[in-house]
Design a protein around this motif. Structure first.
Motif, PDB file in Angstrom:
ATOM      1  N   ASP A   5       2.316   7.220   3.878  1.00  0.00           N
ATOM      2  CA  ASP A   5       3.371   8.077   4.452  1.00  0.00           C
ATOM      3  C   ASP A   5       2.835   9.348   5.108  1.00  0.00           C
ATOM      4  O   ASP A   5       3.403  10.424   4.984  1.00  0.00           O
ATOM      5  N   TYR A   6       1.713   9.245   5.816  1.00  0.00           N
ATOM      6  CA  TYR A   6       1.149  10.348   6.604  1.00  0.00           C
ATOM      7  C   TYR A   6       0.844  11.579   5.762  1.00  0.00           C
ATOM      8  O   TYR A   6       1.000  12.705   6.217  1.00  0.00           O
ATOM      9  N   LEU A   8       0.809  -1.219   0.000  1.00  0.00           N
ATOM     10  CA  LEU A   8       0.000   0.000   0.000  1.00  0.00           C
ATOM     11  C   LEU A   8       0.845   1.273   0.000  1.00  0.00           C
ATOM     12  O   LEU A   8       0.350   2.346   0.323  1.00  0.00           O
ATOM     13  N   ALA A   9       2.115   1.159  -0.369  1.00  0.00           N
ATOM     14  CA  ALA A   9       3.004   2.317  -0.340  1.00  0.00           C
ATOM     15  C   ALA A   9       2.585   3.403  -1.318  1.00  0.00           C
ATOM     16  O   ALA A   9       2.926   4.570  -1.127  1.00  0.00           O
ATOM     17  N   ASP A  10       1.837   3.050  -2.354  1.00  0.00           N
ATOM     18  CA  ASP A  10       1.391   4.056  -3.317  1.00  0.00           C
ATOM     19  C   ASP A  10      -0.090   4.401  -3.168  1.00  0.00           C
ATOM     20  O   ASP A  10      -0.700   4.971  -4.053  1.00  0.00           O
ATOM     21  N   ASN A  44       1.900  20.731  -0.708  1.00  0.00           N
ATOM     22  CA  ASN A  44       2.154  21.390   0.574  1.00  0.00           C
ATOM     23  C   ASN A  44       2.161  20.331   1.673  1.00  0.00           C
ATOM     24  O   ASN A  44       1.125  19.716   1.958  1.00  0.00           O
ATOM     25  N   ASP A  45       3.322  20.093   2.293  1.00  0.00           N
ATOM     26  CA  ASP A  45       3.449  19.053   3.317  1.00  0.00           C
ATOM     27  C   ASP A  45       2.546  19.298   4.520  1.00  0.00           C
ATOM     28  O   ASP A  45       1.961  18.362   5.071  1.00  0.00           O
ATOM     29  N   PHE A  46       2.428  20.560   4.960  1.00  0.00           N
ATOM     30  CA  PHE A  46       1.601  20.881   6.119  1.00  0.00           C
ATOM     31  C   PHE A  46       0.142  20.531   5.836  1.00  0.00           C
ATOM     32  O   PHE A  46      -0.523  19.867   6.636  1.00  0.00           O
ATOM     33  N   LEU A  47      -0.351  20.954   4.681  1.00  0.00           N
ATOM     34  CA  LEU A  47      -1.737  20.681   4.304  1.00  0.00           C
ATOM     35  C   LEU A  47      -1.963  19.191   4.055  1.00  0.00           C
ATOM     36  O   LEU A  47      -2.982  18.623   4.462  1.00  0.00           O
ATOM     37  N   SER A  48      -1.003  18.537   3.428  1.00  0.00           N
ATOM     38  CA  SER A  48      -1.118  17.114   3.123  1.00  0.00           C
ATOM     39  C   SER A  48      -1.198  16.268   4.390  1.00  0.00           C
ATOM     40  O   SER A  48      -2.046  15.378   4.509  1.00  0.00           O
ATOM     41  N   THR A  49      -0.336  16.561   5.365  1.00  0.00           N
ATOM     42  CA  THR A  49      -0.347  15.814   6.631  1.00  0.00           C
ATOM     43  C   THR A  49      -1.629  16.078   7.412  1.00  0.00           C
ATOM     44  O   THR A  49      -2.248  15.149   7.942  1.00  0.00           O
ATOM     45  N   GLY A  50      -2.037  17.332   7.485  1.00  0.00           N
ATOM     46  CA  GLY A  50      -3.258  17.677   8.208  1.00  0.00           C
ATOM     47  C   GLY A  50      -4.496  17.052   7.585  1.00  0.00           C
ATOM     48  O   GLY A  50      -5.355  16.513   8.276  1.00  0.00           O
ATOM     49  N   LEU A  51      -4.589  17.113   6.260  1.00  0.00           N
ATOM     50  CA  LEU A  51      -5.731  16.538   5.575  1.00  0.00           C
ATOM     51  C   LEU A  51      -5.763  15.020   5.723  1.00  0.00           C
ATOM     52  O   LEU A  51      -6.832  14.422   5.914  1.00  0.00           O
ATOM     53  N   SER A  52      -4.603  14.405   5.711  1.00  0.00           N
ATOM     54  CA  SER A  52      -4.525  12.959   5.922  1.00  0.00           C
ATOM     55  C   SER A  52      -5.038  12.589   7.316  1.00  0.00           C
ATOM     56  O   SER A  52      -5.783  11.622   7.481  1.00  0.00           O
ATOM     57  N   GLY A  53      -4.648  13.360   8.314  1.00  0.00           N
ATOM     58  CA  GLY A  53      -5.125  13.107   9.678  1.00  0.00           C
ATOM     59  C   GLY A  53      -6.619  13.303   9.813  1.00  0.00           C
ATOM     60  O   GLY A  53      -7.316  12.502  10.448  1.00  0.00           O
ATOM     61  N   VAL A  54      -7.151  14.364   9.216  1.00  0.00           N
ATOM     62  CA  VAL A  54      -8.588  14.641   9.278  1.00  0.00           C
ATOM     63  C   VAL A  54      -9.373  13.530   8.583  1.00  0.00           C
ATOM     64  O   VAL A  54     -10.380  13.041   9.106  1.00  0.00           O
ATOM     65  N   LEU A  55      -8.911  13.106   7.413  1.00  0.00           N
ATOM     66  CA  LEU A  55      -9.587  12.014   6.703  1.00  0.00           C
ATOM     67  C   LEU A  55      -9.538  10.720   7.511  1.00  0.00           C
ATOM     68  O   LEU A  55     -10.514   9.970   7.547  1.00  0.00           O
ATOM     69  N   GLY A  56      -8.414  10.463   8.161  1.00  0.00           N
ATOM     70  CA  GLY A  56      -8.299   9.272   8.997  1.00  0.00           C
ATOM     71  C   GLY A  56      -9.256   9.301  10.175  1.00  0.00           C
ATOM     72  O   GLY A  56      -9.889   8.289  10.504  1.00  0.00           O
ATOM     73  N   VAL A  57      -9.386  10.458  10.831  1.00  0.00           N
ATOM     74  CA  VAL A  57     -10.308  10.586  11.961  1.00  0.00           C
ATOM     75  C   VAL A  57     -11.747  10.400  11.495  1.00  0.00           C
ATOM     76  O   VAL A  57     -12.528   9.680  12.126  1.00  0.00           O
ATOM     77  N   LEU A  58     -12.112  11.039  10.387  1.00  0.00           N
ATOM     78  CA  LEU A  58     -13.486  10.920   9.890  1.00  0.00           C
ATOM     79  C   LEU A  58     -13.810   9.486   9.469  1.00  0.00           C
ATOM     80  O   LEU A  58     -14.904   8.987   9.749  1.00  0.00           O
TER      81      LEU A  58
END
Length: 157
Positions: A72-73, A65-67, A80-94
């Protein structure tokens, strides 16, 4: 679910979304205990690339699932790394909230099934008030004499 539970539930979801969307960007970029133990015996450079030595981390390979879109969080395709990480976390929580809420909804306690037949209206639960009349051979509590308690013993009043 009672109306009193909703503010607590929504407050917890809001806190989780804030932690995942904002605070996750400030997490340590240094390897955790497992990563650092796998690197023992190897020499690494500033970018955490193995430059020499022998360690178990040299046998590490990308997983299947590496791709994937949330690997990779981050969210693939967002520069944008900041937006990408934050959006990944929000999607994971939802996603976790939706799956957990769905499982709890499926397992929720439903009311008792409606009883059918003549036995449904008889028994002690069918009475609507206290018994004040005396049965045959007994003096009732309302008459001021001895009355029978629920355990079958008599009490003096």
């Amino acid at each position: 679910m009672s109306k009193r539970s909703w503010p607590f539930l929504l407050g917890g979801l809001l806190v989780a979304l804030l932690l995942a969307g904002v605070v996750s960007n400030y997490a340590s970029s240094h390897p955790d205990g497992l990563d650092s133990s796998l690197l023992k015996g190897c020499t690494v450079n500033a970018d955490d690339e193995i430059t020499g030595g022998s360690c178990p981390a040299q046998q590490a390979r990308d997983h299947e699932l590496a791709d994937s879109p949330l690997a990779d969080y981050g969210v693939r395709g967002i520069g944008n790394d900041f937006l990408s990480t934050g959006l990944s976390g929000v999607l994971g929580v939802l996603l976790t909230f939706a799956v957990g809420g769905g499982l709890f909804w499926l397992a929720r306690r439903r009311g008792p099934a409606a009883s059918t037949g003549p036995a449904a209206s008889t028994g002690p639960a069918a009475s609507t008030g206290p018994a004040t009349s005396a049965g045959p051979g007994r003096v009732g509590a309302a008459a001021g004499g001895q009355g029978a308690s629920a355990s079958g013993t008599t009490t003096e009043r």
